[in-house]
Each structure stands twice: as structure tokens, then as C-alpha cells.
Design a protein around this motif. Structure first.
Motif, PDB file in Angstrom:
ATOM      1  N   LYS A  17      17.717 -38.017   6.712  1.00 50.80           N
ATOM      2  CA  LYS A  17      18.547 -37.138   6.361  1.00 50.80           C
ATOM      3  C   LYS A  17      17.994 -36.575   4.929  1.00 50.80           C
ATOM      4  CE  LYS A  17      21.732 -36.153   2.741  1.00 50.80           C
ATOM      5  NZ  LYS A  17      21.850 -36.749   1.266  1.00 50.80           N
ATOM      6  N   GLY A 208      29.274 -34.484  -0.639  1.00 53.57           N
ATOM      7  CA  GLY A 208      28.223 -35.662  -0.342  1.00 53.57           C
ATOM      8  C   GLY A 208      28.086 -36.134   0.914  1.00 53.57           C
ATOM      9  N   ASP A 211      24.969 -37.804   3.831  1.00 53.23           N
ATOM     10  CA  ASP A 211      24.775 -39.391   3.956  1.00 53.23           C
ATOM     11  C   ASP A 211      25.391 -39.913   5.072  1.00 53.23           C
ATOM     12  OD1 ASP A 211      23.336 -38.874   1.484  1.00 53.23           O
ATOM     13  OD2 ASP A 211      24.918 -39.661   0.295  1.00 53.23           O
ATOM     14  N   LYS A 266      26.210 -42.431  -7.036  1.00 48.71           N
ATOM     15  CA  LYS A 266      26.494 -41.037  -6.189  1.00 48.71           C
ATOM     16  C   LYS A 266      25.063 -41.051  -5.258  1.00 48.71           C
ATOM     17  CE  LYS A 266      26.040 -36.093  -7.083  1.00 48.71           C
ATOM     18  NZ  LYS A 266      24.939 -35.444  -7.394  1.00 48.71           N
TER      19      LYS A 266
HETATM   20 MG    MG Z   1      24.255 -36.617  -2.040  1.00 50.28          MG
END
Ligand code: MG
Ligand code: ADP
Ligand code: ASP
Length: 452
Positions: A17, A208, A211, A266
Motif C-alpha cells: 500500500k 486514512g 491502510d 496516525k
Molecule cells: Mg494514512
């Protein structure tokens, strides 16, 4: 013997990724190309180019607030940015034209969105465009560079169920079928973040979320490894945005990494570790800009003892519930928990005294109703703008150096402490205004002068 058998049935495939910064400039896209251009079979999950999802969220907000002119201006500005990217990236005329047509269609679609009424679905459609753009452009770029990359649309296999959890069975069936049907290739590209919901509408795995896509995909193809390539050399021992001189941790167990991700590191979406832990697939965190650095390996193994890393999670609400009687009566906690259960609100930290219980939640959507019910049998105090600081490592509670963390109490007022709930985690609750000072102090007391 069992381990060998498991290994035999694993696909010889990796999932890689690449985050927003990794595909955020022409120079970085070239580095990504070099990283994936070996002969190993892989699925490449891409985020949107850095800044794009934020720009799309802003466009959606303009539409929501009826500032249509601003929305259209921003759509045009973003369109210009993409035209510049494809002009710089693609020198093959035919391929560039193909991509131009695609990019134009995305921006025409956004213009149509700007003329519609705002809704959650409209927001989902708008924010999905970033990953659709990056994957299309990058696949064509790889083709131009002579690599046989094939785009597998995430919306053909990624789906969440009614509780917003990945629909593992559906994802596995469909992804494996799609790979079987696709032309043979070493490089399959797909979008991170986006998915369908249980009703077939476009949705996403929250900000986000690419992931999380990577480990869901990894589990669905039983990958030998998932690699999360980003702009830093692995999971650091403290938040590098607020604390100087942090360093990457070479090894973390699934449990340690899951705690750090959940409590605010994060670098990983909070849910990322779960699918990998369930399928026992190692996750490697790597730096796209420095591929030679070791990074962080997250696996089933525990290495080292004591506090390894610190993370912090904001937007926490603390609730102190005092029993109307002098002592916490038998059944009091049950009544309290039932209310949180009823409103599907999970509790992160909890401490008790003889007369009161304090707990924290991060989802305050149902706070008003929860408080109404609690006030029927108790006195309630609420503090917003709190942060949980989470200290993670193996056997932290028993480790002989752990006591150093309590020195932070002389510098910061700590609202709650959770110690001993598990062997791997100690949590402190502080006012968010004190968070950065607390992170720095903890770094000083725990890590300075101590070799990791
Ligand atoms: Mg990220
Ligand atoms: P990507 O776009 O590749 O997904 P993110 O910005 O989501 O990247 O995550 C990487 C960033 O996470 C780093 O640049 C760093 O600022 C931040 N970060 C916060 N806590 C940590 C930590 N403990 N270790 C490493 N990075 C962290
Ligand atoms: N593009 C999405 C975001 O910015 C998902 C991701 O980058 O992981 O939130």
C-alpha cells in the motif's frame, strides 16, 4: 508441521500500500514504480494523491453550506492540478489522451455533484474520486513505462456490512474470482479507502482507510506479507509531529501495533492490524523515500520488554458518574454499562472509587441521551477536549523501568490512569491542552538516555 502446511497454502503474493505522499508527486510516483518493478506477484493499493481527499472534503462542505460558486472554483483548481500532473508524467501522446478523457470525466462528475443536494451519499461519491484518479493515472503510467499493470476496481470486490465491518466472505470470493479472470500479471493495482456498503452504495473505510484496505485485501488473498509504504521509516516510539528525536521501532507484535494505531498513531488507520492479526500475516511499515531503511515489522512475535512507544488520541470525553447513594451499590456498574451498550457507545478507559466511576468515550454522538439516562440515578460530570495517552510495550506493567512514567505526574495534571488492564498497555487521560507537554515529558522520563 502445521506451520509448514499453512505456508504451503499461502498465495505467493504480497500486498503493497502506498499512501498519499508516496503518490503525491511525479518524483515520488517514479520511486513507487521502482519499488514495485520486480518479478514478485503483488496487489498494489493506492491512496489519493496527498491533499486531494482534503480538497474533496472541502468541496463537499461548500456544497453542504450552499456555497456552490466556491465548490466549482475548487473543482476547477483541482482539475488544473491534475492536468499538470498528467502532462508531466505521461509523454506517450495516446496514453495521455486516454487519461485526459478519464480525468475530464471525473471533474465533470464533480461539477454535477455541485449542482445536487448534499447528503452522506453525495459526500461518499465526492471523496471517492481521489483514489479513482490516482489509480487510473498510475496504472497508465506503469503501462507507459513497460510494466504490465492491471487495474482491479475496488468497488468490484470491497464491501462493508450493515455494521460497517468488512464483508470478509464477499471480499474473498470476489477478489479471488476477479484475479483468476484478469489477464496474468505481476502487478494488480486497486483503490484504497473506497468500498460499497451493504446496500450497494458507494462508501469508504473512513479517513486514512487505505491502510485498512491493504490488510483486508491481504487477508482475502492470504498474502505472505502486507507492506505499508509511507513518508516515514516505520512506527516511531512517540508522535514525531509533536516530539523531537523519536526513532523507528524495528519490531512490534500485532497487539502492540493494534493498541498504538487505535490510540492515535496516525501512521496506521485504527483498524489496520485486525485482519492481519486474524490471518497471521506480517505487516511491514516502509519509507517510500528511503526503501533501504528497515522500517517496522509487525508480527505475532513479541520482542523486547518495557515501554516501547507512546501515542495519543484526541477528542475524548470523560464522564464521571457519582452514585446517588454514598457507596457504589451492587448492580450500579451494570446499570451504567447497559446504558452505553444501548447507545452502542464503546468505553475506552474506566476507573472506579468507592462513590464514583469515571470513564471515557470517543464517540459522543449519543452523549445527550446517555447523560439523560445516567442522571436518573446518579450525578454526572462531563469533561470534553481530553486526550488519552497510551504507553505500549511487552509486559509494561511489570517492567522495572515503568515507574519512570509516574514522574510525569509532577509536571502534568493527569485526570485518569489505567494500569494493569493488560500487560501491554498503560493509559493516561489528560486535558488536550496538556497533551504535547505530556508527550514530551514522557519521552524525556522514559526514553532519554535509555537504549531501546
Ligand atoms: Mg494514512
Ligand atoms: P500516508 O499518507 O502514507 O497514509 P499518513 O500521513 O497517514 O501517511 O501517516 C504517516 C504520518 O504519521 C507520518 O508522517 C507521521 O507524521 C505520522 N505519525 C504519527 N504518529 C506516528 C508514529 N508513532 N510513528 C510514525 N509516524 C507517525
Ligand atoms: N485518501 C484517503 C484519506 O485521505 C484515504 C487514505 O489516504 O488512506 O483519508
Amino acid at each position: 508441521m502445521i506451520l509448514n502446511l499453512q505456508h504451503k497454502y499461502k498465495y505467493k503474493m504480497k500486498v503493497l500500500k502506498f499512501g498519499g505522499t508516496s503518490v503525491g508527486s511525479i518524483a515520488n510516483m517514479k520511486m513507487v514504480k521502482d519499488i514495485i518493478a520486480d518479478n514478485e506477484k503483488k496487489i498494489v493499493v493506492l491512496s489519493a494523491m496527498s491533499g486531494t481527499t482534503n480538497a474533496l472534503v472541502e468541496i463537499s462542505n461548500f456544497i453542504k453550506n450552499d456555497h456552490i460558486e466556491n465548490a466549482n472554483q475548487n473543482i476547477e483548481a483541482l482539475h488544473h492540478k491534475y492536468v499538470a500532473v498528467i502532462n508531466d508524467l505521461l509523454d506517450d501522446e495516446a496514453l495521455r489522451q486516454d487519461v485526459e478523457i478519464y480525468v475530464d470525466s471525473v471533474f465533470s462528475f464533480l461539477k454535477i455533484c455541485a449542482s445536487e443536494n448534499h447528503s452522506q451519499l453525495l459526500y461518499n461519491k465526492i471523496v471517492a474520486q481521489g483514489e479513482l484518479l490516482s489509480t487510473y493515472i498510475f496504472t497508465v503510467y506503469l503501462n507507459q513505462e513497460g510494466l504490465n499493470a492491471i487495474l482491479l476496481p475496488a468497488l468490484d470486490f470491497m464491501r462493508i456490512d450493515k455494521t460497517n465491518d468488512p464483508d470478509d466472505f464477499y471480499i474473498k470470493q470476489n477478489l479471488q474470482r476477479i484475479i483468476k479472470e484478469a489477464s496474468p500479471s505481476n502487478i494488480y493495482i486497486t483503490q484504497g479507502f473506497i468500498c460499497l456498503d451493504a446496500y450497494g452504495n458507494i462508501a469508504n473505510l473512513q479517513r486514512g482507510g487505505s491502510d485498512y484496505t491493504a490488510t483486508i485485501v491481504g487477508a482475502a488473498v492470504n498474502a505472505e506479507e502486507v507492506e505499508i509504504w509511507t513518508d516515514i521509516d516505520g512506527m516511531h516510539n512517540n508522535d514525531p509531529r509533536f516530539v523531537e528525536n523519536t526513532h523507528a521501532i524495528s519490531n512490534l507484535s500485532f497487539d502492540e501495533a493494534a493498541e498504538l494505531a487505535y490510540f492515535g498513531a496516525k501512521i496506521l488507520h485504527p483498524q489496520t492490524v485486525m485482519p492481519a492479526r486474524e490471518a497471521n500475516i506480517p505487516v511491514r511499515l516502509k519509507n517510500t523515500m528511503d526503501p533501504a531503511s528497515y522500517g517496522t515489522l509487525i508480527s505475532i512475535d513479541f520482542k523486547g520488554e518495557g515501554i516501547k512507544a507512546i501515542a495519543a488520541k484526541d477528542n475524548i470525553t470523560a464522564i464521571k458518574i457519582k452514585s446517588a447513594r454514598m457507596l457504589l451499590a451492587h448492580g450500579f456498574l451494570k446499570k451504567v454499562f447497559e446504558i452505553f451498550e444501548k447507545y452502542e457507545t464503546s468505553i475506552d478507559m474506566i476507573t472506579t472509587s468507592e462513590v464514583a466511576v469515571s470513564l471515557t468515550i470517543d464517540d459522543d454522538k449519543n452523549l445527550v441521551s446517555i447523560l439523560e439516562e445516567l442522571e436518573k440515578f446518579s450525578t454526572v460530570e462531563v469533561d470534553k477536549q481530553q486526550s488519552i495517552i497510551c504507553l505500549v510495550g511487552h509486559l509494561v506493567v511489570r517492567h522495572h523501568e515503568t515507574h519512570r512514567l509516574f514522574k510525569v505526574l509532577q509536571d502534568i495534571s493527569v485526570r485518569m490512569i489505567s494500569y494493569g488492564g493488560s500487560n501491554n498497555n498503560i493509559s493516561l487521560l489528560v486535558n488536550t491542552n496538556d497533551k504535547i507537554t505530556a508527550l514530551k515529558c514522557l519521552n524525556h522520563y522514559i526514553f532519554d538516555g535509555v537504549t531501546a
